[in-house]
Motif scaffolding. Structure first.
Motif, PDB file in Angstrom:
ATOM      1  N   SER A  18       6.271   9.212  -1.431  1.00 32.69           N
ATOM      2  CA  SER A  18       6.005   8.034  -0.587  1.00 32.69           C
ATOM      3  C   SER A  18       7.146   7.037  -0.693  1.00 32.69           C
ATOM      4  CB  SER A  18       4.694   7.353  -0.995  1.00 32.69           C
ATOM      5  OG  SER A  18       3.601   8.182  -0.693  1.00 32.69           O
ATOM      6  N   ARG A  21      10.078   8.237   1.319  1.00 30.46           N
ATOM      7  CA  ARG A  21       9.834   8.050   2.756  1.00 30.46           C
ATOM      8  C   ARG A  21       9.999   6.591   3.166  1.00 30.46           C
ATOM      9  NH1 ARG A  21       4.116  10.139   5.040  1.00 30.46           N
ATOM     10  NH2 ARG A  21       3.348   8.426   3.762  1.00 30.46           N
ATOM     11  N   LYS A  22       9.498   5.686   2.335  1.00 31.88           N
ATOM     12  CA  LYS A  22       9.597   4.249   2.644  1.00 31.88           C
ATOM     13  C   LYS A  22      11.030   3.746   2.608  1.00 31.88           C
ATOM     14  CE  LYS A  22       4.994   2.974   1.082  1.00 31.88           C
ATOM     15  NZ  LYS A  22       4.237   2.648  -0.119  1.00 31.88           N
ATOM     16  N   ARG A  29      14.826   6.049  10.784  1.00 24.09           N
ATOM     17  CA  ARG A  29      13.494   6.577  11.087  1.00 24.09           C
ATOM     18  C   ARG A  29      13.372   6.930  12.573  1.00 24.09           C
ATOM     19  NH1 ARG A  29       9.537   6.139   7.734  1.00 24.09           N
ATOM     20  NH2 ARG A  29      10.489   4.387   6.648  1.00 24.09           N
ATOM     21  N   GLY A  59       1.927   3.499   8.601  1.00 24.88           N
ATOM     22  CA  GLY A  59       2.914   3.218   7.563  1.00 24.88           C
ATOM     23  C   GLY A  59       4.226   3.900   7.900  1.00 24.88           C
ATOM     24  N   ALA A  60       4.689   4.742   6.986  1.00 23.99           N
ATOM     25  CA  ALA A  60       5.997   5.390   7.145  1.00 23.99           C
ATOM     26  C   ALA A  60       5.891   6.838   7.617  1.00 23.99           C
ATOM     27  CB  ALA A  60       6.754   5.318   5.827  1.00 23.99           C
TER      28      ALA A  60
END
Length: 196
Positions: A18, A21-22, A29, A59-60
């Motif tokens: 996570s 990814r963030k 992105r 979210g992401a």
């Protein structure tokens, strides 16, 4: 490995992937989302599919909304009584969705759920993941919602992730975890059938 140990390892991996990814910038992105959608669009299984089950990115997560036009779209809705997600056909993303569980837009309660038999054989599932490995093992958010949903599905599913979410080593799993057939990143399409 005991279930408790697997769960603890999964939680650690969820945090790690996570965070990766963030860390992707908004501009990257956007570029990655476009590349992932192009890679999915090029797959014969997607080209042949008239019906797709997807998700509204939260979210992401990878945003697959560019793939929605031209397909009959099904999105998940949380069914509180059974504690599972059901899939619902959506005609209009602006009017058919309301804030649902976790604040994620979901199909309105007034829309009927899709027939399980139809979903099982006539719909290509495009699902999110926190991480995947090259064998098709998928790490989700931890609720087991997609695993329960996919247990009823005959058509092999596809997971969309960023390449930073691809694990070089096998991810831990239990007998309840449902593998995916394809793992699609901005860099590659992995057909996991030769790796399982």
């Amino acid at each position: 490995m005991a279930t408790e140990t697997v769960d603890a390892v999964k939680q650690t991996l969820r945090r790690e992937f996570s965070a990766r990814r963030k860390a992707i910038t908004a501009q990257m992105r956007q570029e990655y989302n476009a590349a992932i959608c192009e890679n999915i669009r090029a797959l014969p299984v997607f080209q042949k599919a008239r019906n797709i089950a997807a998700y509204i990115s939260f979210g992401a997560e990878v945003d697959l909304s560019a793939l929605f036009p031209g397909k009959r779209l099904f999105l998940p809705r949380f069914e509180a009584h059974s504690g599972v997600y059901e899939m619902v056909a959506i005609e209009d993303l602006k009017h058919d969705l309301l804030p649902g569980k976790y604040g994620i837009p979901e199909p309105s309660p007034s829309l009927p759920a899709a027939e399980p038999g139809f979903l099982a054989s006539q719909v290509l599932f495009l699902i999110p993941a926190v991480a995947c490995d090259r064998c098709g093992c998928r790490l989700g958010r931890g609720g087991g919602y997609y695993d329960r949903l996919l247990a009823q599905i005959d058509t092999p599913p596809l997971a969309a992730i960023y390449s930073c979410q691809l694990s070089d080593t096998p991810l831990p799993g239990t007998e309840h975890d449902r593998p995916v057939r394809w793992v699609v990143t901005e860099r590659e399409v992995i057909d996991t059938t030769g790796n399982q």
